[in-house]
Design a protein around this motif. Sequence first.
Motif, PDB file in Angstrom:
ATOM      1  N   ALA A 107      15.959  32.955  36.089  1.00  0.00           N
ATOM      2  CA  ALA A 107      16.439  31.682  35.351  1.00  0.00           C
ATOM      3  C   ALA A 107      15.738  31.223  34.351  1.00  0.00           C
ATOM      4  CB  ALA A 107      16.233  30.540  36.424  1.00  0.00           C
ATOM      5  N   ARG A 108      14.795  31.984  33.718  1.00  0.00           N
ATOM      6  CA  ARG A 108      13.771  31.642  32.533  1.00  0.00           C
ATOM      7  C   ARG A 108      14.428  30.931  31.515  1.00  0.00           C
ATOM      8  NH1 ARG A 108      15.301  36.878  32.034  1.00  0.00           N
ATOM      9  NH2 ARG A 108      15.504  37.595  30.128  1.00  0.00           N
ATOM     10  N   ASP A 109      14.210  29.900  31.115  1.00  0.00           N
ATOM     11  CA  ASP A 109      14.592  28.898  29.967  1.00  0.00           C
ATOM     12  C   ASP A 109      16.118  28.915  30.012  1.00  0.00           C
ATOM     13  OD1 ASP A 109      11.925  28.666  28.842  1.00  0.00           O
ATOM     14  OD2 ASP A 109      11.920  30.887  28.338  1.00  0.00           O
ATOM     15  N   ALA A 110      16.654  29.059  31.136  1.00  0.00           N
ATOM     16  CA  ALA A 110      18.200  28.869  31.162  1.00  0.00           C
ATOM     17  C   ALA A 110      18.735  27.432  30.640  1.00  0.00           C
ATOM     18  CB  ALA A 110      18.828  29.074  32.500  1.00  0.00           C
ATOM     19  N   ASP A 111      19.859  27.226  30.036  1.00  0.00           N
ATOM     20  CA  ASP A 111      20.503  26.009  29.897  1.00  0.00           C
ATOM     21  C   ASP A 111      21.048  25.337  31.061  1.00  0.00           C
ATOM     22  OD1 ASP A 111      20.451  25.868  26.984  1.00  0.00           O
ATOM     23  OD2 ASP A 111      20.832  27.949  27.051  1.00  0.00           O
ATOM     24  N   ILE A 112      21.724  26.265  32.021  1.00  0.00           N
ATOM     25  CA  ILE A 112      22.329  25.833  33.153  1.00  0.00           C
ATOM     26  C   ILE A 112      21.925  26.728  34.322  1.00  0.00           C
ATOM     27  CG2 ILE A 112      24.228  25.304  34.606  1.00  0.00           C
ATOM     28  CD1 ILE A 112      25.546  24.485  31.901  1.00  0.00           C
ATOM     29  N   LEU A 113      21.317  26.230  35.480  1.00  0.00           N
ATOM     30  CA  LEU A 113      21.105  27.091  36.619  1.00  0.00           C
ATOM     31  C   LEU A 113      21.971  26.672  37.760  1.00  0.00           C
ATOM     32  CD1 LEU A 113      19.745  29.285  38.404  1.00  0.00           C
ATOM     33  CD2 LEU A 113      18.023  27.505  38.853  1.00  0.00           C
TER      34      LEU A 113
END
Length: 281
Positions: free
Chosen positions: A194-200
């Motif tokens: 999930a690193r630096d994801a825009d949407i999780l």
Amino acid sequence: MTQSSDFFIHFWGVRGSIAVPGKETVRYGGNTSCIEMRVGGKRLIFDGGTGLRVLGKSMLKQMPVEAHMFFSHSHWDHIQGFPFFVPAFIPGNCFHIYGAIAPNGATMQKRLSDQMHDPNFPVPMQIMKSDLKFTDLMVGDVIDLDGIRIETGPLNHPNSAIGYRVTYNGKTVVYATDTEHYPDRIDEDLVYLARDADILIYDACYTDEEYHDPKAPKIGWGHSTWQEALKVVDAARVKKAVMFHHDPNHDDDMLDQIEADVRSVFPNSLLAREGMILPVD
């Protein structure tokens, strides 16, 4: 909310465990897990719960269709819509189907086929006349679809499950449903995915109170809580969090309260709703 974006998410089923239609689930929806991502002109489908049937109906106006289908695992609430996915029965359509090999060695093709064998179902998968192309995945595999990068990672779930990280033009969405947090540490594999994801999109099936309920604890069931979701959000520097895989016993009013509680801690968050469309821009 728009479909003009070249990267958007459409939620077709947001419920966990079992479909729960009825007047108490109208606002959030009762269909089980299925989301669609439209990315750079391609159609990506994640999981095939009962929401897949609804997605299939919408596709009938767009024949012929081609899509890439990614399964997190094969528990029933994630595959039970596949036998009712009408476009798969229509010649000229093409579906690329991906899934990890189960701990017992069964491929996703075998597991999808087995649920349609007698005495479970009257119509075998072989009746499907579309072009079904199966790809077996190993956790850690990376798929490249004409500039769309799809990474895979392990999830903590009974019988195993796999999470997906979709990146296109510098934007990233992570689909991590059916995973349970660890009691004494954060899941570093999930943080990396999930690193630096825009949407999780995260499995927040329970509240902390339900998870630790001394009379009926949910520990070991393979699901997590919104409170634990926000720990991952913080550690992975996620920009927006979407709580997913709602417990079948959570009615609309309870989910409204949960969403208010989540937003009070992390304002850029929301609960998944059936029919919701999120642009990734």
